[in-house]
Motif scaffolding. Structure first.
Motif, mmCIF file in Angstrom:
data_model
loop_
_atom_site.group_PDB
_atom_site.id
_atom_site.type_symbol
_atom_site.label_atom_id
_atom_site.label_comp_id
_atom_site.label_asym_id
_atom_site.label_seq_id
_atom_site.Cartn_x
_atom_site.Cartn_y
_atom_site.Cartn_z
ATOM 1 N N UNK A 89 17.748 0.011 1.375
ATOM 2 C CA UNK A 89 16.832 -0.599 0.420
ATOM 3 C C UNK A 89 15.444 0.018 0.537
ATOM 4 N N UNK A 90 14.762 0.075 -0.596
ATOM 5 C CA UNK A 90 13.367 0.474 -0.604
ATOM 6 C C UNK A 90 12.527 -0.675 -0.111
ATOM 7 N N UNK A 91 11.458 -0.337 0.622
ATOM 8 C CA UNK A 91 10.453 -1.383 0.815
ATOM 9 C C UNK A 91 9.626 -1.413 -0.468
ATOM 10 N N UNK A 92 9.338 -2.607 -0.983
ATOM 11 C CA UNK A 92 8.676 -2.691 -2.292
ATOM 12 C C UNK A 92 7.427 -1.814 -2.377
ATOM 13 N N UNK A 93 6.688 -1.705 -1.281
ATOM 14 C CA UNK A 93 5.449 -0.916 -1.333
ATOM 15 C C UNK A 93 5.735 0.559 -1.584
ATOM 16 N N UNK A 94 6.930 1.001 -1.237
ATOM 17 C CA UNK A 94 7.226 2.420 -1.393
ATOM 18 C C UNK A 94 7.667 2.780 -2.805
ATOM 19 N N UNK A 95 7.727 1.796 -3.674
ATOM 20 C CA UNK A 95 7.993 2.066 -5.090
ATOM 21 C C UNK A 95 6.930 1.330 -5.896
ATOM 22 N N UNK A 96 5.693 1.812 -5.864
ATOM 23 C CA UNK A 96 4.570 1.022 -6.392
ATOM 24 C C UNK A 96 4.699 0.696 -7.878
ATOM 25 N N UNK A 97 5.196 1.637 -8.678
ATOM 26 C CA UNK A 97 5.276 1.356 -10.111
ATOM 27 C C UNK A 97 6.332 0.287 -10.372
ATOM 28 N N UNK B 265 -2.098 -2.714 -4.312
ATOM 29 C CA UNK B 265 -1.728 -3.287 -3.016
ATOM 30 C C UNK B 265 -0.661 -2.440 -2.354
ATOM 31 N N UNK B 266 0.317 -1.976 -3.137
ATOM 32 C CA UNK B 266 1.382 -1.133 -2.586
ATOM 33 C C UNK B 266 0.796 0.153 -2.015
ATOM 34 N N UNK C 183 10.693 7.666 1.362
ATOM 35 C CA UNK C 183 11.221 8.962 0.939
ATOM 36 C C UNK C 183 10.092 9.882 0.511
ATOM 37 N N UNK C 184 10.330 11.179 0.635
ATOM 38 C CA UNK C 184 9.305 12.111 0.168
ATOM 39 C C UNK C 184 9.022 11.879 -1.304
ATOM 40 N N UNK D 61 5.271 11.603 -14.117
ATOM 41 C CA UNK D 61 3.998 11.857 -13.457
ATOM 42 C C UNK D 61 3.302 10.536 -13.154
ATOM 43 N N UNK D 62 3.336 9.637 -14.160
ATOM 44 C CA UNK D 62 2.729 8.324 -13.989
ATOM 45 C C UNK D 62 3.422 7.562 -12.867
ATOM 46 N N UNK D 63 4.721 7.780 -12.772
ATOM 47 C CA UNK D 63 5.514 7.033 -11.799
ATOM 48 C C UNK D 63 5.186 7.447 -10.371
ATOM 49 N N UNK D 64 4.809 8.704 -10.194
ATOM 50 C CA UNK D 64 4.684 9.198 -8.818
ATOM 51 C C UNK D 64 3.283 9.658 -8.454
ATOM 52 N N UNK D 65 2.354 9.736 -9.410
ATOM 53 C CA UNK D 65 1.183 10.572 -9.134
ATOM 54 C C UNK D 65 0.347 10.088 -7.958
ATOM 55 N N UNK D 66 0.167 8.762 -7.814
ATOM 56 C CA UNK D 66 -0.702 8.372 -6.709
ATOM 57 C C UNK D 66 0.055 7.811 -5.508
ATOM 58 N N UNK D 67 1.365 8.029 -5.511
ATOM 59 C CA UNK D 67 2.156 7.656 -4.344
ATOM 60 C C UNK D 67 1.657 8.427 -3.133
ATOM 61 N N UNK D 68 1.545 7.771 -1.981
ATOM 62 C CA UNK D 68 1.031 8.429 -0.782
ATOM 63 C C UNK D 68 2.160 9.194 -0.105
ATOM 64 N N UNK D 69 1.931 10.465 0.131
ATOM 65 C CA UNK D 69 2.984 11.279 0.742
ATOM 66 C C UNK D 69 2.938 11.162 2.258
#
Lengths: 376, 555
Positions: free
Chosen positions: B368-376, B433-434, B481-482, B514-522
């Motif tokens: 399972x994903x942790x909710x924070x890791x899928x911010x959108x 928050x995520x 995940x990356x 792009x919107x889905x991933x752009x500010x995700x922290x790597x």
């Protein structure tokens, strides 16, 4: 492997000694099938790394605690049976729980004891799982879900060969006529629903109201003339919820059917004529009598009775979805989701001053439907 | 450990008898060893299942006495306050269950409470599945079955509480009929056919009864069966942790532990529902009186799961009602009645496919994903909750307005505005928050956790000592995940756009990706416990790790 051991037993499959799902005494160590090295020392259902056995002391304590809970559950269960028989009907067969207070006691006693019994079982089982049984962390492999490509293609080959051989793909005439044959059958269940009810036709546009019909207070007993509403029964600011007066008959010994009530119920509202809005048409004014207006009580939104009336602002409010109608202005919608004004019932008085209808509603009553305002 | 107990002879014989006919020994061993991951959130679906079982059992009891008839009678039963009142047989027989069947009131209340809890458990279970991404491949079909279950259960509940034919429930049926009438062209026909004529007619209760006790429960039962079979076959998802991988699921085996735990939980659920039914009154139809189409009380409330529909009916204005050539299209009924539930259920049903399309992710997911890791996704979920929650609250705007002495119209306006603005704000806050939590995770992964111990360095500087996180925590943190960064302007080596990014849909997909991933922290390149806090002291002014600097530079 498990299978090897089982095969040994299977030799005597007809015999009485065969053991299924449990190790035979000869093969007490067969349980961990995938781990032959572990077999010799292994006696649990799962491998030792996956099984965290509880200390014996905890297990002993757990047994006592669980037993206590189960005993409590037993008492609760007995209590439930007792509380059932505590409230028998009296000698004439009149149920004692018919008195709301006693009924409440019965409900609480039965509910309480049953809950106690269920809770005791639950708590005891939890203690069993958490203090007596080992804590398990057993790993299972997820199955690889997609079949290997060769299995997939072999299946699809097989399927298509079968389909070809059946002639379904190669005999279009047969295939198409079969589909044709199915089509009417598919429609049959829908057609059968046709007689679930009559067509609307004009029934939504007409109600029981006709000129000269008297009115009675809705909810009151309707016996003869003394129930009729007189114009003097209303004072300015007053509101009466009313129904047409119909002689009781065999079909409706208590008055109108619910269907007729749903269509004919009206609000009679009296105000000073000067309070009528300027926007009211001459026709609408003609439908009133001496400051008394009659509107359908059924909201044009989704059909709740718009039963609340505030006499100062002359607003009619439906308590379901708060559609608000202006009683001084032909029940025009002033707030909320309703689509159109409450239909108006033309009224007048007979020679003795009793209020009577002067026709049917100006529009279909009740929830707005697509052709409710047809021809307007 | 003691030696294994020999199976009793009777059990052995029974086992043999069955296996001789079904060849089940091998399957039986495998299935009884099925593993259930340990996490409280997996118990939500169980609550739903157990309350469904309770509903079936108590429902059967109620049918023994209930009479689904709208024939009008004058009550002469044991409950004195209603004597002489005209009512339907359905209502009279419900009074009979309450006041003349011992335990009848209790069973009715258990049935009603279980229904409320059934739907609540399903809803929260769905939220769990949504926020952890457990709907992803290969479990999309089970997600759809779940949505169908929820929608059907809503209808089942509505029909069920309509059966006693008391005043509030009859008004629920009236509203249902009013909404049907609003359907262009087919409305009056559908209503006449369902009710066997004009409202209320004499057919609706028997028909709802058939739907409530036969057709819908049959479908529910089949869908619940399918839901569990699929779950059993595909196995549960699991939360990240030590030894939890995409290939192996870790947890409690069915035999012996989960069987006992699950059994215990069934009894807990049953006990709580029974205790509620014993002590907390629900739907006291004997106080409401029988249905008449002409009367109503104020402050009417449907059961909670119909609340969002009721709310949307209340706040949607009539400004968009139009007449086409004299024919009315009452959007103030059609939008709340059809569009809002369509939007809620449609968005939920489509989301797994939309997400897979945007991200291009076709892999199987078991962890399972942790909710924070899928911010959108989390943001969308929160927006959905806000939308649903506000509509639900709007369903009691009259109660709110009375309780807090606010103008009724003001509360309506409040909800009209917030139902649009609220989800947007909810999305932004949840997503931020995520992202904040992601940064904290990366920080913790690199630097360990804050121990709460303050140390003074020789230089006089105070620092908080960071300690290495446990192996389990590291596993959880590293489960992120990356992030696949998508550049909308990307061209291949020949300067040509990839085929998948051409055309209107391709461009839309790229933009969304792009919107889905752009500010995700790597987390790429982050090694556990390599941060300077664990080797503290050397560089006081250097508060940023290289990754942090890079992050700071790009944002």
């Amino acid at each position: 492997m498990t299978d090897t051991n089982r095969n040994h037993d299977n030799d005597g499959a007809e015999g009485p000694d065969r053991v299924i799902g449990t190790p035979s005494s000869a093969a007490g160590s067969r349980v961990i099938a995938d781990n032959p090295q572990g077999d010799a020392s292994q006696e649990g259902a799962y491998s030792p790394e996956e099984t965290h056995t509880r200390p014996e002391e905890l297990q002993r304590k757990g047994e006592r605690t669980a037993a206590m809970w189960f005993t409590l559950a037993f008492l609760g269960g007995v209590g439930f049976l007792v509380s059932y028989f505590l409230f028998p009907p009296d000698a004439e067969g009149h149920p004692s729980i018919a008195s709301p207070l006693i009924g409440q006691w019965s409900n609480m006693l039965m509910g309480g004891t049953l809950a106690l019994s269920l809770f005791g079982i639950a708590a005891g089982m939890t203690v069993w799982a958490r203090q007596i049984m080992p804590h398990y962390e057993v790993a299972n492999d997820y199955d690889e879900l997609p079949s290997p490509p060769e299995e997939k293609s072999s299946f699809s080959d097989f399927f298509m060969r079968g389909a070809d051989e059946s002639g379904f793909t190669k005999r279009p005439l047969m295939r198409r006529t079969l589909l044709l044959a199915m089509a009417p059958l598919g429609l049959a269940p829908i057609v059968l629903l046709r007689d679930t009810g009559p067509l609307p036709r004009d029934t939504l546009r007409h109600t029981l109201w006709e000129p000269g019909m008297h009115m009675v207070v809705e909810g009151a007993a309707r016996h003869g003339e003394e129930g009729w509403i007189h114009e003097d029964d209303l004072t300015p600011g007053g509101m009466i919820s009313a129904l047409p007066y119909v002689e009781p008959d065999a079909e409706h010994p208590h008055g109108l059917s619910l269907n007729d009530q749903a269509q004919t119920v009206i609000l009679l509202i009296k105000m000073h004529e000067r309070e009528f809005s300027e926007e009211m048409t001459r026709e609408q004014r003609n439908w009133t009598h001496n400051g008394i207006v009659a509107y359908s009580k059924i909201c044009t939104h989704v059909g709740c009775p718009a039963a609340l009336y505030e006499s100062e602002s002359h607003r009619i409010l439906c308590p379901c979805h708060q559609s608000t109608f202006d009683a001084t202005n032909g029940a025009k919608v002033v707030f909320g989701p309703a689509n159109r004004p409450l239909p108006m019932l033309p009224i007048t008085v007979d020679e003795e001053g009793y209020l009577v209808a002067d026709g049917d509603f100006s529009e279909p009553v009740g929830p707005t439907f697509w052709d409710a305002q047809r021809g307007k | 450990m003691t030696r294994t107990t020999q199976a009793p002879k009777a059990l052995r014989n029974a086992g043999n008898y069955i296996d001789d006919r079904f060849h089940l020994a091998k399957t039986g061993k495998k299935q009884l060893g099925k593993v259930f991951p340990n996490h409280w959130s997996f118990m939500l679906g169980e609550i739903a299942l157990y309350s469904f079982i309770i509903l079936l059992v108590t429902g059967v009891f109620l049918t023994l006495w209930f009479k689904p008839s709208m024939a009008e009678i004058v009550y002469d039963g044991a409950y004195e306050p209603m004597q002489g009142v005209t009512m339907s047989e359905a209502y009279a027989s419900t009074l009979y269950i309450n006041f003349e069947v011992r335990g009848g009131m209790l069973i009715r209340q258990i049935h009603h409470w279980a229904a409320l809890i059934f739907l609540a458990a399903m809803l929260i279970h769905m939220l769990r599945v949504f926020f952890t991404g457990a709907f992803r491949k290969p479990r999309e079909i089970n997600w759809l079955i779940g949505i169908a279950l929820f929608a059907l259960a809503m209808v089942e509940g509505l029909f069920g509480y309509s059966l006693p034919d008391d005043l509030p429930s009859g008004m629920g049926v009236r509203i249902l009929q009013g909404v049907m009438m609003a359907l262009p062209i087919v409305g009056p026909y559908a209503s006449m056919f369902l009710f066997g004529g004009a409202f209320p007619g004499e057919d609706i209760i028997p028909r709802l009864y058939m739907l409530h006790i036969l057709l819908i429960p049959g479908i529910l039962l089949a869908l619940v069966g399918a839901h569990i079979l699929i779950l059993w076959h595909q196995k549960h998802t699991q939360y990240p942790g030590k030894g939890h991988t995409e290939k192996r699921v870790v947890g409690t085996p069915m035999l012996p532990a989960f069987a006992v735990k699950g059994g215990a939980f069934f009894f807990f659920v049953f006990a709580v529902i029974t205790a509620l039914s014993g002590f907390v009154q629900i739907n006291p139809i004997h106080l409401f009186g029988p249905f008449t189409p002409t009367s109503i009380t104020s402050g009417l409330q449907p059961d909670w799961y119909m609340g969002f529909m009721e709310g949307s009916l209340r706040i949607f204005p009539n400004w968009f009602d139009i007449d086409v050539a004299g024919y009315s299209i009452p959007t103030a009924v059609l939008v709340p009645g059809l569009v809002v539930p369509g939007l809620v259920f449609g968005a939920m049903a489509l989301w797994p496919f939309v997400e897979a399309w945007i991200s291009g992710d076709r892999r199987h997911h078991n962890v399972a994903d942790r909710p924070r890791n899928a911010p959108v996704r989390t943001g969308m979920g929160v927006a959905g909750i806000t939308f649903y929650g506000l509509l639900w609250m709007a369903g009691s705007n009259d109660i709110l307005s009375e309780t807090f002495s606010i103008s009724l119209y003001a509360t309506t306006w409040f909800f009209r505005i917030t139902v649009i603005v609220g989800p947007i704000i909810g999305f932004i806050i949840a997503k931020r928050a995520c992202l904040g939590l992601q940064r904290r995770d990366r920080e913790q992964l690199e630097h360990g956790y804050e121990s709460g111990t303050i140390q003074q360095l020789p230089s006089g500087e105070f620092i908080e000592v960071h300690k290495e996180s446990s192996e389990d925590v590291v596993h959880v943190l590293e489960s992120k995940e990356p992030v696949s960064r998508i550049d909308v302007r990307a061209l291949d080596e020949n300067g040509v756009e990839a085929p998948s990014s051409r055309g209107l849909m391709g461009r839309l997909r790229l933009r969304l990706a792009e919107w889905y991933t752009r500010d995700n922290v790597s987390f790429e390149g982050v090694e556990p416990h390599t941060g300077h806090h664990l080797r503290h002291g050397a560089h006081g002014e250097d508060n940023l790790s290289p990754q942090d600097r890079e992050e700071a530079a790009t944002t």
